[in-house]
Scaffold this active site. Structure first.
Site, PDB file in Angstrom:
ATOM      1  N   HIS A  39      -8.760   1.430  -6.189  1.00  0.00           N
ATOM      2  CA  HIS A  39      -8.147   1.674  -7.493  1.00  0.00           C
ATOM      3  C   HIS A  39      -8.480   0.580  -8.505  1.00  0.00           C
ATOM      4  CE1 HIS A  39      -4.885   4.908  -6.919  1.00  0.00           C
ATOM      5  NE2 HIS A  39      -5.768   5.036  -5.942  1.00  0.00           N
ATOM      6  N   GLU A 108      -9.701  10.022  -9.728  1.00  0.00           N
ATOM      7  CA  GLU A 108      -8.499  10.199 -10.540  1.00  0.00           C
ATOM      8  C   GLU A 108      -8.717   9.573 -11.917  1.00  0.00           C
ATOM      9  OE1 GLU A 108      -7.655   8.015  -7.676  1.00  0.00           O
ATOM     10  OE2 GLU A 108      -7.276   9.630  -6.246  1.00  0.00           O
TER      11      GLU A 108
END
Length: 260
Positions: A39, A108
């Site tokens: 991330h 994402e």
């Protein structure tokens, strides 16, 4: 079909040094494999961390000796070019002495929008991922690669340090369309929403390496534990409420404030 238990190194919830210590402890506790999220931002402001997963995994490969390692998952289409992911994965496999699996997904918005390339719709994201896997496979096969695709270009690229047995690839899917698109491109199935129907669909897809006969189904289930029940419930609400929306929602969240 054998059952194995893994441990998730959540880069959203701990700094890099702590994650490496956690990886050592997980191996000592008997876990079979360890995966790491990749991330740029945490899901929640309260989580407060987002170190670079590939540096963490390199350190983990050095301080562990038994557990398998995997990205869970890397998006090789926007924030990273697939040629760069191919190089990183080959290096990780060498550092891990063959224990590494490259886990890939369509990404994402939370992490991919940061490079200013926008956030494509799901059909485009899946098409980009398919093309990226093709590039990674070509580079891992050795030799110099030139590639012109709909989304990516590769010019005279070669991975100079390649593991002898390559790098297996797992692909994250969440539904029938994802299985149909990626089952023949991947070595293993990944799902953060483990359902029997995904495995059945995967094994029914022509040309697929069957789960239980070479391929693995790798699922994830968040657990909050504490000696006091109410403390565990409070932690679940505090750190895992982002999970409740499912990936149809989570994939499009723009920043950690969306779940605050």
């Amino acid at each position: 079909m054998d059952m194995r238990f893994g441990y998730t190194l959540m880069t959203e919830q701990a700094g890099p040094a702590q994650l490496v210590r956690d990886a050592v402890a997980a191996e000592e506790a008997g876990f079979d494999f360890e995966v790491s999220s990749d991330h740029y931002s945490p899901w929640l402001l309260a989580q407060g961390h987002a170190p670079y997963a590939w540096s963490v995994l390199g350190a983990v490969a050095h301080v562990t000796s038994r557990v398998d390692l995997m990205t869970y998952v890397t998006c090789p289409t926007i924030r990273y070019h697939p040629a760069v992911v191919a190089q990183k994965a080959a290096t990780m496999q060498l550092l891990a002495d063959g224990r590494f699996t490259l886990g890939l997904g369509s990404g994402e918005n939370l992490n991919e929008h940061v490079v200013g390339e926008g956030w494509p719709g799901i059909r485009d994201r899946q098409a980009m991922l398919s093309e990226a896997i093709e590039i990674i496979r070509k580079l891992h096969a050795g030799g110099t690669v030139d590639f012109r695709g709909e989304y990516f270009q590769v010019d005279s690229a070669r991975i100079w340090d390649l593991p002898d047995n390559g790098v297996p690839i797992g692909v994250a899917v969440s539904g029938d369309r994802g299985v149909s698109e990626f089952a023949t491109l991947a070595d293993h199935l990944i799902s953060t929403d483990p359902r029997r129907s995904l495995v059945e669909k995967w094994n029914a897809n022509p040309g697929t390496t069957l789960i239980g006969q070479g391929a693995r189904a790798i699922g994830q289930l968040p657990i909050c534990w504490d000696r006091e029940k109410n403390a565990a419930i409070e932690r679940a609400h505090g750190l895992f409420r982002w999970f409740a929306g499912g990936w149809g929602v989570n994939a499009d969240l723009p920043t950690p404030r969306a779940c605050c």
